[in-house]
Design a protein around this motif. Structure first.
Motif, short mmCIF file in Angstrom:
data_model
loop_
_atom_site.label_atom_id
_atom_site.label_comp_id
_atom_site.label_asym_id
_atom_site.label_seq_id
_atom_site.Cartn_x
_atom_site.Cartn_y
_atom_site.Cartn_z
N VAL A 285 -9.63 9.66 14.24
CA VAL A 285 -10.42 10.64 14.97
C VAL A 285 -11.36 11.36 14.00
CG1 VAL A 285 -10.24 12.89 16.12
CG2 VAL A 285 -8.70 11.04 16.78
N ILE A 286 -12.59 11.56 14.44
CA ILE A 286 -13.50 12.41 13.66
C ILE A 286 -13.79 13.66 14.47
CG2 ILE A 286 -15.74 12.56 12.52
CD1 ILE A 286 -15.75 9.57 12.36
N HIS A 287 -13.62 14.80 13.84
CA HIS A 287 -13.86 16.08 14.52
C HIS A 287 -14.18 17.11 13.44
CE1 HIS A 287 -13.04 19.73 16.88
NE2 HIS A 287 -13.34 18.97 17.92
N PRO A 288 -15.03 18.10 13.75
CA PRO A 288 -15.34 19.08 12.71
C PRO A 288 -14.11 19.80 12.16
CG PRO A 288 -16.87 19.30 14.54
CD PRO A 288 -15.85 18.28 14.95
N TYR A 319 -15.36 11.18 18.66
CA TYR A 319 -15.36 9.89 17.95
C TYR A 319 -13.93 9.41 17.75
CZ TYR A 319 -19.94 11.75 16.73
OH TYR A 319 -21.19 12.30 16.78
N VAL A 320 -13.64 8.24 18.33
CA VAL A 320 -12.27 7.71 18.25
C VAL A 320 -12.30 6.21 17.94
CG1 VAL A 320 -10.12 7.35 19.50
CG2 VAL A 320 -11.47 9.39 19.96
N MET A 321 -11.40 5.80 17.07
CA MET A 321 -11.13 4.36 16.90
C MET A 321 -9.62 4.17 16.97
SD MET A 321 -11.96 1.66 13.87
CE MET A 321 -11.12 2.50 12.54
N LEU A 322 -9.20 3.22 17.77
CA LEU A 322 -7.78 2.98 17.93
C LEU A 322 -7.52 1.48 17.75
CD1 LEU A 322 -5.66 4.87 20.39
CD2 LEU A 322 -5.51 2.42 20.58
N VAL A 323 -6.55 1.14 16.90
CA VAL A 323 -6.17 -0.27 16.71
C VAL A 323 -4.86 -0.49 17.43
CG1 VAL A 323 -5.65 -2.07 15.02
CG2 VAL A 323 -7.32 -0.29 14.46
N ASP A 324 -4.84 -1.49 18.34
CA ASP A 324 -3.61 -1.70 19.10
C ASP A 324 -2.74 -2.79 18.47
OD1 ASP A 324 -4.52 -4.20 19.87
OD2 ASP A 324 -5.16 -3.56 21.87
N ARG A 325 -1.61 -3.05 19.09
CA ARG A 325 -0.63 -3.99 18.52
C ARG A 325 -1.18 -5.40 18.36
NH1 ARG A 325 4.84 -2.54 19.36
NH2 ARG A 325 5.48 -4.70 19.20
N GLU A 326 -2.14 -5.76 19.25
CA GLU A 326 -2.73 -7.10 19.17
C GLU A 326 -3.86 -7.16 18.14
OE1 GLU A 326 -1.87 -5.95 22.47
OE2 GLU A 326 -0.07 -7.12 22.02
N GLY A 327 -4.12 -6.03 17.46
CA GLY A 327 -5.18 -6.02 16.46
C GLY A 327 -6.56 -5.75 17.06
N ARG A 328 -6.62 -5.52 18.37
CA ARG A 328 -7.92 -5.19 18.98
C ARG A 328 -8.33 -3.78 18.57
NH1 ARG A 328 -6.22 -7.06 24.87
NH2 ARG A 328 -4.71 -5.46 24.29
N PRO A 333 -18.53 4.42 22.37
CA PRO A 333 -19.84 3.97 21.86
C PRO A 333 -20.35 4.83 20.70
CG PRO A 333 -19.85 4.03 24.26
CD PRO A 333 -18.54 4.62 23.84
N ALA A 334 -20.15 6.15 20.77
CA ALA A 334 -20.65 7.01 19.70
C ALA A 334 -19.96 6.70 18.37
CB ALA A 334 -20.44 8.48 20.07
N MET A 335 -18.68 6.35 18.45
CA MET A 335 -17.95 5.99 17.23
C MET A 335 -18.48 4.68 16.67
SD MET A 335 -15.61 6.91 15.11
CE MET A 335 -14.03 6.69 14.29
N GLN A 336 -18.75 3.71 17.54
CA GLN A 336 -19.26 2.43 17.05
C GLN A 336 -20.58 2.62 16.32
OE1 GLN A 336 -20.86 -0.66 19.53
NE2 GLN A 336 -19.81 -2.22 18.33
N ALA A 337 -21.40 3.53 16.85
CA ALA A 337 -22.71 3.76 16.22
C ALA A 337 -22.56 4.31 14.81
CB ALA A 337 -23.53 4.71 17.09
N ARG A 338 -21.44 4.95 14.52
CA ARG A 338 -21.28 5.57 13.20
C ARG A 338 -20.48 4.73 12.22
NH1 ARG A 338 -19.70 11.69 13.18
NH2 ARG A 338 -20.20 11.26 11.01
N LEU A 339 -19.70 3.80 12.74
CA LEU A 339 -18.84 3.02 11.85
C LEU A 339 -19.59 1.85 11.26
CD1 LEU A 339 -15.45 2.65 13.72
CD2 LEU A 339 -15.86 3.88 11.60
N LYS A 340 -19.33 1.59 9.98
CA LYS A 340 -19.85 0.36 9.37
C LYS A 340 -18.64 -0.50 9.04
CE LYS A 340 -23.66 1.78 6.74
NZ LYS A 340 -23.96 2.20 5.38
N PHE A 341 -18.47 -1.60 9.78
CA PHE A 341 -17.32 -2.46 9.53
C PHE A 341 -17.56 -3.30 8.29
CE2 PHE A 341 -16.45 -1.41 13.94
CZ PHE A 341 -15.09 -1.21 13.88
#
Lengths: 354, 170, 120
Positions: A285-288, A319-328, A333-341
């Protein structure tokens, strides 16, 4: 007679070359004005990074911060003698306890965030966490606790809404309430630490407490760069540049866990079932505000791959990124715009905008 | 119905046809590294620029990309978009370069600028549309080095052709 | 056959290209130093060459740090959980590992780390 072209050009070329050499030297100058220090507090390693602060001032700030963290840690410790343990003892015996203003503020903030998370972040399940054996610096060995003892504690439904804070007193109408501010106190402490740094005039810094961090300002002429570790293999999954003042928090099943008969039991307990939340591997999670990011990372981890967007909206998390048990990888969308994989993820599940 | 054509139209058509031929011949040769091509068709653009001005050069360049892709069957495919991006960038930089006061650039300078701009444009499109991976940038200096090499050689050839042509016409 | 503008352009390109290589290819400089800290003592910084083992005495015993091929890791530690040993090799500048029970932390340093901090 026309002047030959080459001699005319020489001074120009010389200036040009000189300029480029200087530029090269500037790019290559060894080290940058970064100060780093580390100390142990909150049962973890606190890693400080300052930019553009001269060493004596940086050392002074680092010492001051260390003291603050040590103090907060002993006050708010979940299972060692301290203010929080006294408060829990009071709640157990009389259903109420007196607390100092700092503790009251901490508890109030924890309660507020717990309510916003529909109780998925639950700071009053201290007895459940103790039953699972996570009230210890070293992870327990197993076996997991007996099912009926877990059910017993869950059926008492301790909730932060059972607690009222007023006038230096906390009152609980549920005898099962025990505060365990574990990870949340860490986020809250980072916020106090950042406040302290700002008061000391340090405006470009990162406080990283065992992987959870808040970054203010910049690294000179570029933003800070934060790598988010891959929850399942060594190395970095993605990177992000905090904008001005932001916290990056991850709750993962790999942080504190033990394995028993081939099953992994980790420290993030779903208060509804009494068992470690099963569907998530990590929630970032990203938050101020670090305290909010901290509580939200826990709550969204427990909420899991389906329910997290609703909880994130309630908690005001963008902004949220969550990895599930299957690796997904689940993202908004706002988080995707900020993340560089670092490498293209195999499976992304995009949520609706938060 | 008859379309009125001016002498300039016809000249552009001839030169574009020549550029397209080279473009197609060039595409028949396998490239050692993706994205790197000698860019011989670029030579025509530079000759046209030096002899007939920017407007003609722009026409020849765009017609080459368009007709070349139609003939090769790559119209509106990624290859076409890359090629168009490169061409638009190099025409744009040539427009600026023509406005340099004084004696300005010669064929070598024009060709070098065009080659670098072409590569940059193409690379940016590749990065934005197809492979938005940070590691791609590692290739960028290598590609620019190739552009520097082929741009310079192309410019020397273009200069040679222009001089000979001028000699012929006088 | 080259005009003056051609020559200046050529000079600029020839100078700028190496800079571009330098800028893009050295984005990730290898770590050169290892920072080791025991409890509240001052940190020691040591080069990552030659390959060797370093013994650090902490409050509960001796932890062994292995330095090999520009990387470092906890080879052994007297802690019960061995979390530090399981955290494996540190490869990039900025990465750190710690043995909390023995209050020892190690971190790779480099002049241009790829990340200022790692979140996990």
């Amino acid at each position: 007679m026309p002047q030959p072209a080459l001699p005319q050009l020489h001074p120009l070329l010389r200036t040009l070359t000189l300029g480029l050499v200087c530029l090269l030297a500037a790019c290559n100058r060894a080290g940058d004005p970064v100060y780093r220090d580390q100390f142990f507090a909150f049962g973890t390693l606190i890693d400080l990074t300052f930019h553009g602060v001269d060493t004596p001032r940086a050392e002074q700030a680092s010492r001051a911060l260390e003291q603050t963290f040590r103090q907060m840690h002993s006050d708010w410790h979940a299972w060692q003698p301290g203010a929080l343990q006294q408060a829990n003892a009071g709640l157990a015996e009389h259903g109420q306890a007196s607390v100092d203003p700092a503790m009251a503020a901490l508890i109030q903030e924890a309660n507020r965030l717990s309510t916003l998370s529909n109780g998925l972040f639950n700071p009053v399940i201290g007895r459940l966490v103790a039953l699972w054996g996570f009230h210890n610096d070293e992870p327990p060995q197993g076996p997991p606790p007996a099912a009926d003892r877990i059910r017993q504690l869950v059926e008492q439904v301790p909730a932060s809404t059972d607690v009222r804070v007023d006038d230096g007193q906390i009152h609980s109408r549920n005898p099962a309430v025990r505060y365990d501010l574990g990870a949340f106190a860490k986020g809250y402490a980072i916020d106090r630490g950042i406040e302290q740094l700002k008061e000391l005039g340090i405006l470009h810094a990162i406080i990283n407490a065992g992987g959870d961090l808040r970054a203010i300002g910049r690294h000179g002429n570029r933003p800070w760069r934060i790598g988010i570790r891959d929850p399942r293999k060594p190395g970095v999954l993605a990177s992000i540049e905090p904008a001005g003042d932001e916290s990056v928090f991850t709750s993962g099943d790999y942080e504190r866990f033990y394995e028993h008969e081939g099953r992994r039991y980790h420290h993030i307990i779903d208060p509804r079932s009494g068992y470690p939340a099963g569907a998530t591997v990590s929630a970032t999670v990203i938050h101020p505000v670090a305290a909010t990011a901290d509580a939200a990372a826990t709550a969204l981890f427990v909420a899991g791959p389906d329910a997290w967007p609703a909880i994130a909206r309630q908690m005001g998390v963008k902004y949220v990124m969550l990895v599930d048990r299957e690796g997904r990888i689940h993202l908004n969308p706002a988080m995707q715009a900020r993340l560089k994989f670092e490498s293209e993820p195999e499976a992304i599940v995009m949520s609706e905008a938060l | 119905m008859q379309i009125q054509t001016t002498a300039e139209d016809q000249r552009i058509a001839w030169l574009a046809a020549l550029a397209i031929t080279i473009h197609i011949l060039e595409s028949a040769f396998p490239s050692p590294l993706p994205g790197i091509k000698p860019g011989l068709a670029n030579v025509i653009t530079i000759v046209v620029l030096v002899q007939f001005g920017w407007r003609s050069a722009a026409w020849v360049s765009l017609l080459r990309v368009l007709c070349g892709s139609l003939l090769l069957g790559t119209f509106l495919t990624p290859t076409f978009l890359l090629s168009l991006g490169g061409a638009v960038c190099s025409i744009a930089i040539l427009w600026l370069a023509c406005r340099l006061p004084g004696r300005g650039f010669g064929p070598v300078g024009f060709s070098l600028l065009a080659a670098l701009a072409h590569m940059t444009g193409q690379f940016t499109i590749a990065w934005l549309l197809f492979i938005p991976h940070p590691a791609l940038w590692r290739l960028f200096p290598v590609l620019l080095t190739a552009a520097l090499l082929f741009g310079t050689v192309g410019g020397i050839i273009a200069g040679g052709i222009s001089n000979r042509q001028r000699q012929c016409s006088t | 056959m080259m005009t003056r503008a051609d020559r200046v352009l050529m000079a600029i390109v020839l100078c700028a290209l190496p800079l571009l290589y330098l800028h893009i290819w050295t984005d990730q400089e290898p770590a050169t130093m290892l920072r080791m800290q025991v409890a509240d003592m001052d940190a020691t910084v040591t080069p990552l060459t030659p390959d060797r083992h370093v013994q650090l005495a902490g409050p509960i015993g001796e932890s062994i740090i292995e330095i090999r091929a520009g990387q470092a890791r906890f080879l052994d530690s007297p802690c019960p959980g061995k979390v530090c040993v399981h955290s494996g090799w540190l490869r990039e500048a900025g990465q750190l590992a710690a043995c909390l029970p023995n209050r020892i932390s190690i971190q790779l340093l480099g002049s241009r780390p790829r990340f200022d901090a790692i979140n996990f």
